[in-house]
Design a protein around this motif. Structure first.
Motif, short mmCIF file in Angstrom:
data_model
loop_
_atom_site.label_atom_id
_atom_site.label_comp_id
_atom_site.label_asym_id
_atom_site.label_seq_id
_atom_site.Cartn_x
_atom_site.Cartn_y
_atom_site.Cartn_z
N ILE A 198 -6.75 -63.97 -11.50
CA ILE A 198 -6.61 -64.49 -10.14
C ILE A 198 -7.41 -63.61 -9.17
O ILE A 198 -8.16 -64.12 -8.32
N ASN A 199 -7.28 -62.30 -9.32
CA ASN A 199 -8.03 -61.38 -8.45
C ASN A 199 -9.54 -61.57 -8.58
O ASN A 199 -10.26 -61.62 -7.58
N ASP A 200 -10.01 -61.69 -9.83
CA ASP A 200 -11.45 -61.89 -10.04
C ASP A 200 -11.93 -63.16 -9.35
O ASP A 200 -13.01 -63.20 -8.77
N ILE A 201 -11.12 -64.21 -9.43
CA ILE A 201 -11.48 -65.48 -8.79
C ILE A 201 -11.47 -65.31 -7.27
O ILE A 201 -12.42 -65.67 -6.58
N GLU A 202 -10.41 -64.68 -6.75
CA GLU A 202 -10.26 -64.56 -5.29
C GLU A 202 -11.34 -63.66 -4.69
O GLU A 202 -11.72 -63.84 -3.54
N CYS A 203 -11.84 -62.70 -5.44
CA CYS A 203 -12.89 -61.86 -4.85
C CYS A 203 -14.29 -62.29 -5.30
O CYS A 203 -15.25 -61.54 -5.19
N GLY A 204 -14.33 -63.52 -5.85
CA GLY A 204 -15.64 -64.12 -6.13
C GLY A 204 -16.35 -63.60 -7.36
O GLY A 204 -17.51 -63.93 -7.59
#
Lengths: 63, 63
Positions: free
Chosen positions: A34-40
């Protein structure tokens, strides 16, 4: 090196998921994704992102 | 803190397995579990141990 996902049987997938939980790693894996997705850092589609958040909530409620 | 595995749908399990491979972590997870079993850190049954070794070989052949 791109890790290709081999075709796994349902039993093999169940075994991988069981090891994830047995090692208390499932929630970390989902949070990291989720973090990887949210920070692009990773591409995503909204539907998968929503499922990840739901999965996080489900796992979180069991810890 | 014991992480209980919630009841997951097949789709949720598929998602977890896909994230494992996407993050190149599946083989590390399986190797770690096999090592823990082989050095006595974890209880096991022979059938599950054999499946883990087969799973390792399958994943390894795809990396």
């Amino acid at each position: 090196m791109r890790a290709v996902q081999p075709v796994l049987s349902l039993e093999e997938k169940q075994l991988l998921v069981a090891i994830l939980f047995r090692n208390h790693f499932a929630i970390e894996l989902v949070v990291s994704e989720i973090n990887d997705i949210e920070c692009g850092k990773k591409e995503f589609d909204l539907c998968t992102y929503k499922k990840l958040v739901e999965l996080y909530d489900k796992i979180r409620s069991h810890t």
